[in-house]
Design a protein around this motif. Structure first.
Motif, PDB file in Angstrom:
ATOM      1  N   ASP A 143      94.717   0.496  66.142  1.00 30.55           N
ATOM      2  CA  ASP A 143      94.673  -0.954  65.909  1.00 30.55           C
ATOM      3  C   ASP A 143      94.192  -1.696  67.151  1.00 30.55           C
ATOM      4  O   ASP A 143      93.391  -2.625  67.051  1.00 30.55           O
ATOM      5  N   LEU A 144      94.691  -1.301  68.298  1.00 31.76           N
ATOM      6  CA  LEU A 144      94.297  -1.962  69.540  1.00 31.76           C
ATOM      7  C   LEU A 144      92.822  -1.713  69.848  1.00 31.76           C
ATOM      8  O   LEU A 144      92.112  -2.632  70.265  1.00 31.76           O
ATOM      9  N   LYS A 145      92.368  -0.505  69.605  1.00 27.94           N
ATOM     10  CA  LYS A 145      90.961  -0.180  69.844  1.00 27.94           C
ATOM     11  C   LYS A 145      90.062  -0.973  68.882  1.00 27.94           C
ATOM     12  O   LYS A 145      89.001  -1.463  69.287  1.00 27.94           O
ATOM     13  N   ALA A 146      90.496  -1.127  67.634  1.00 26.23           N
ATOM     14  CA  ALA A 146      89.720  -1.901  66.663  1.00 26.23           C
ATOM     15  C   ALA A 146      89.659  -3.375  67.055  1.00 26.23           C
ATOM     16  O   ALA A 146      88.631  -4.030  66.880  1.00 26.23           O
ATOM     17  N   ALA A 147      90.758  -3.886  67.602  1.00 27.67           N
ATOM     18  CA  ALA A 147      90.800  -5.287  68.019  1.00 27.67           C
ATOM     19  C   ALA A 147      90.012  -5.528  69.300  1.00 27.67           C
ATOM     20  O   ALA A 147      89.566  -6.649  69.560  1.00 27.67           O
ATOM     21  N   HIS A 148      89.842  -4.490  70.115  1.00 27.45           N
ATOM     22  CA  HIS A 148      89.139  -4.600  71.393  1.00 27.45           C
ATOM     23  C   HIS A 148      88.157  -3.439  71.541  1.00 27.45           C
ATOM     24  O   HIS A 148      88.348  -2.553  72.394  1.00 27.45           O
ATOM     25  N   PRO A 149      87.080  -3.407  70.744  1.00 30.95           N
ATOM     26  CA  PRO A 149      86.174  -2.252  70.747  1.00 30.95           C
ATOM     27  C   PRO A 149      85.428  -2.030  72.065  1.00 30.95           C
ATOM     28  O   PRO A 149      84.987  -0.911  72.331  1.00 30.95           O
ATOM     29  N   ASP A 150      85.297  -3.043  72.896  1.00 31.78           N
ATOM     30  CA  ASP A 150      84.555  -2.894  74.146  1.00 31.78           C
ATOM     31  C   ASP A 150      85.434  -2.493  75.330  1.00 31.78           C
ATOM     32  O   ASP A 150      84.933  -2.327  76.440  1.00 31.78           O
ATOM     33  N   VAL A 151      86.722  -2.349  75.101  1.00 26.90           N
ATOM     34  CA  VAL A 151      87.666  -2.029  76.176  1.00 26.90           C
ATOM     35  C   VAL A 151      87.661  -0.521  76.418  1.00 26.90           C
ATOM     36  O   VAL A 151      87.700   0.276  75.475  1.00 26.90           O
ATOM     37  N   GLY A 152      87.636  -0.121  77.679  1.00 26.08           N
ATOM     38  CA  GLY A 152      87.647   1.290  78.046  1.00 26.08           C
ATOM     39  C   GLY A 152      89.029   1.917  77.902  1.00 26.08           C
ATOM     40  O   GLY A 152      90.029   1.227  77.689  1.00 26.08           O
ATOM     41  N   VAL A 153      89.076   3.222  78.047  1.00 27.88           N
ATOM     42  CA  VAL A 153      90.308   3.979  77.879  1.00 27.88           C
ATOM     43  C   VAL A 153      91.399   3.522  78.853  1.00 27.88           C
ATOM     44  O   VAL A 153      92.550   3.320  78.461  1.00 27.88           O
ATOM     45  N   ALA A 154      91.058   3.341  80.125  1.00 27.72           N
ATOM     46  CA  ALA A 154      92.047   2.941  81.127  1.00 27.72           C
ATOM     47  C   ALA A 154      92.618   1.563  80.814  1.00 27.72           C
ATOM     48  O   ALA A 154      93.837   1.345  80.906  1.00 27.72           O
ATOM     49  N   ASP A 155      91.750   0.624  80.439  1.00 28.12           N
ATOM     50  CA  ASP A 155      92.232  -0.720  80.110  1.00 28.12           C
ATOM     51  C   ASP A 155      93.065  -0.710  78.828  1.00 28.12           C
ATOM     52  O   ASP A 155      94.046  -1.439  78.714  1.00 28.12           O
ATOM     53  N   LEU A 156      92.671   0.120  77.886  1.00 29.57           N
ATOM     54  CA  LEU A 156      93.436   0.243  76.649  1.00 29.57           C
ATOM     55  C   LEU A 156      94.833   0.787  76.957  1.00 29.57           C
ATOM     56  O   LEU A 156      95.838   0.284  76.445  1.00 29.57           O
ATOM     57  N   ALA A 157      94.904   1.780  77.816  1.00 27.52           N
ATOM     58  CA  ALA A 157      96.193   2.356  78.221  1.00 27.52           C
ATOM     59  C   ALA A 157      97.043   1.312  78.935  1.00 27.52           C
ATOM     60  O   ALA A 157      98.257   1.210  78.698  1.00 27.52           O
ATOM     61  N   ARG A 158      96.406   0.517  79.805  1.00 21.89           N
ATOM     62  CA  ARG A 158      97.138  -0.544  80.504  1.00 21.89           C
ATOM     63  C   ARG A 158      97.690  -1.561  79.510  1.00 21.89           C
ATOM     64  O   ARG A 158      98.844  -1.983  79.608  1.00 21.89           O
ATOM     65  N   MET A 159      96.879  -1.941  78.523  1.00 15.20           N
ATOM     66  CA  MET A 159      97.305  -2.908  77.515  1.00 15.20           C
ATOM     67  C   MET A 159      98.498  -2.378  76.723  1.00 15.20           C
ATOM     68  O   MET A 159      99.458  -3.115  76.460  1.00 15.20           O
ATOM     69  N   MET A 160      98.438  -1.094  76.352  1.00 13.15           N
ATOM     70  CA  MET A 160      99.554  -0.507  75.603  1.00 13.15           C
ATOM     71  C   MET A 160     100.809  -0.444  76.472  1.00 13.15           C
ATOM     72  O   MET A 160     101.914  -0.700  75.992  1.00 13.15           O
ATOM     73  N   GLY A 161     100.638  -0.114  77.748  1.00 11.49           N
ATOM     74  CA  GLY A 161     101.790  -0.079  78.660  1.00 11.49           C
ATOM     75  C   GLY A 161     102.437  -1.435  78.809  1.00 11.49           C
ATOM     76  O   GLY A 161     103.668  -1.559  78.794  1.00 11.49           O
TER      77      GLY A 161
END
Length: 130
Positions: A21-39
């Motif tokens: 869901d987070l990746k779909a909402a932010h398709p341009d965000v990289g793996v590290a930033d996605l991990a930070r957002m989830m944290g």
């Protein structure tokens, strides 16, 4: 025959549920930033919001125990216990990293493991009790 897959942590269950869901909402965000957002999201959640993931992790532990029993593998009742080394690493990481700015992550862990191995039983006691 492969051994049973170890149980996933509470946080891992959360990440598995949120990542798509987070990746779909932010398709341009990289793996590290996605991990930070989830944290950050995880840290801001209430205990009530975390409860479904805690239940899933507990069910996963029960699955693991059952699979180990069926495979004839002995499993400790303390599947989720963290060793004293974990608490030591957590408490020393910043100080060791600041004292050794040239060292990479693997080198830092190696240094901390060596330091932990050199501790006396008395020095280890606070980390055993956590």
């Amino acid at each position: 025959l492969l051994p049973p897959r170890p149980p996933s942590s509470v946080y891992f269950h959360f990440v598995a549920a949120r990542r798509a869901d987070l990746k779909a909402a932010h398709p341009d965000v990289g793996v590290a930033d996605l991990a930070r957002m989830m944290g950050e999201e995880w840290k801001s959640m209430s205990d009530e919001d975390k409860a479904p993931f805690e239940r899933a992790a507990e069910q996963d532990k029960q699955r693991y125990r059952a699979e180990c029993l069926a495979a004839g593998i002995e499993v400790s009742d303390v599947v989720d216990a963290k060793p004293a080394l974990y608490y030591y690493l957590k408490s020393q990481r910043i100080a060791i990293a600041e004292a050794n700015p040239e060292a990479g992550p693997a080198e830092l862990v190696q240094m901390m493991r060596q330091n932990f191995a050199a501790l006396s039983e008395e020095e280890r006691a606070p980390f055993e009790e956590e």
